[in-house]
Design an enzyme around this catalytic site. Structure first.
Site, PDB file in Angstrom:
ATOM      1  NE  ARG A 203       9.879 -45.746 -58.375  1.00 56.46           N
ATOM      2  CZ  ARG A 203      10.321 -45.145 -59.483  1.00 56.46           C
ATOM      3  NH1 ARG A 203       9.486 -44.889 -60.469  1.00 56.46           N
ATOM      4  NH2 ARG A 203      11.589 -44.837 -59.622  1.00 56.46           N
TER       5      ARG A 203
ATOM      6  CE1 TYR B 218      13.781 -47.459 -49.731  1.00 58.45           C
ATOM      7  CE2 TYR B 218      15.082 -49.477 -49.837  1.00 58.45           C
ATOM      8  CZ  TYR B 218      14.936 -48.121 -50.101  1.00 58.45           C
ATOM      9  OH  TYR B 218      15.945 -47.444 -50.738  1.00 58.45           O
TER      10      TYR B 218
ATOM     11  CG  ASP C  88      11.099 -42.897 -56.122  1.00 55.33           C
ATOM     12  OD1 ASP C  88      12.001 -42.475 -56.864  1.00 55.33           O
ATOM     13  OD2 ASP C  88      10.744 -44.092 -56.100  1.00 55.33           O
TER      14      ASP C  88
ATOM     15  CG  ASP D 279       5.339 -43.635 -58.175  1.00 61.83           C
ATOM     16  OD1 ASP D 279       4.447 -42.958 -58.723  1.00 61.83           O
ATOM     17  OD2 ASP D 279       6.537 -43.318 -58.235  1.00 61.83           O
TER      18      ASP D 279
END
Length: 298
Positions: free
Chosen positions: A181, A75, A47, A89
């Site tokens: 997300r 992550y 993203d 987000d």
């Protein structure tokens, strides 16, 4: 007559540390300008607000992208409690708020619900195709998008820290198709509140790690002397888990022309065929015969 491809034939991988605020497509375009490579692609979109590992394939390495996309990823992400946003987000618009803030004990008790194979509903603002259109395009046009749930695999999820009452930091190891997300959103709902991701950094994609990644600016500086560049990884980097199989020169010639060859006493499965020290391509071993799948034009 085929049109000649523009650029320099460069084959290998770059481990790029993507900065926040740029798209994965922007990174590909910048790498192409810096290196003048004939062909450039990326393995696994990040993203725009996210940072971290973005593997970039050059030349014939683009034929191995699928093997990186299927690899496990790691992550680190920061959840901002109390604000739900339409993109899940920091870049989206606030849709709902909550005064509830989960305790450390509650967070730790909830984590096991989000490990293993779980059902997940991807964010509406995602690149998934819905009726032939990208979901994010429909969402931006104000069209109500119902995202279908799907199974994703989360190998590990742990709480790293709680810097303040509004934020919590997590590390996750997950498989293909997992939306971090959505993970933050669903974890908040489980804890009786709402949330969005305020930060997201990819730490690893298969063999590519953040500690070894380089920025686009560093790439531009180092590439001024391409012959001395040390950060171009071999084409076979994406194939570390695939057995290598050496063939003779006559066998290599046949495979390059799309023909199968006899290889007795070899286990069935996909192999990386080697012509000396040069990767020839990917092939499928079946019942004592080797069938070419993807040949590298090196």
């Amino acid at each position: 007559m085929a049109r000649k491809r523009r650029g320099t034939p460069i084959h290998g991988w770059l481990n790029i540390d993507k900065a926040a605020g740029v798209t994965s497509a922007h990174v590909v375009a910048r790498v192409k300008r810096i290196t003048n490579a004939e062909k450039v692609g990326h393995a696994g979109t990040l993203d725009p607000f996210a940072t971290g590992v973005l593997p970039i394939a050059l030349g014939e390495a683009t034929k191995t992208v699928g093997y990186i996309v299927d690899d496990m990823k790691e992550y680190r992400f920061t959840v901002r409690w109390g604000e739900a946003r339409n993109t899940d987000d920091i870049e989206g618009e606030i849709e709902a708020t909550s005064d509830h803030r989960p305790s450390r004990e509650d967070i730790l008790a909830a984590l096991h619900h989000f490990t293993g194979t779980i059902r997940q509903r991807p964010p509406a603002y995602s690149a998934i195709l819905i009726r032939g259109e990208r979901a994010y395009k429909l969402a931006r046009e104000g069209i109500d998008v119902t995202m279908p749930e799907r199974d994703v695999h989360i190998a590990a999820l742990q709480l790293v820290g709680i810097p303040d009452r509004d934020h919590a930091i997590f590390d996750v190891t997950c498989g293909k198709g997992t939306y971090i997300r959505a993970l933050g959103r669903d974890l908040a709902l489980r804890l009786g509140t709402v949330a969005h991701l305020s930060a997201l950094r990819r730490l690893r994609v298969g063999p590519f790690c953040a500690n070894d990644a380089i920025s686009l600016d560093k790439l531009a500086k180092l590439w001024q002397c391409p012959a001395e560049f040390q950060d171009l990884l071999p084409l076979t980097t994406a194939l570390d888990d695939i057995p290598a199989l050496a063939v003779t020169e006559p066998q290599a010639v046949r495979l390059r022309h799309g023909n199968d060859v006899a290889i007795p006493d070899q286990a069935d499965g996909i192999v990386c065929v080697m012509d000396g020290n040069t990767p020839l391509g990917l092939a499928k071993m079946e019942a004592g015969r080797l069938y070419p799948v993807r040949i590298f034009n090196i």
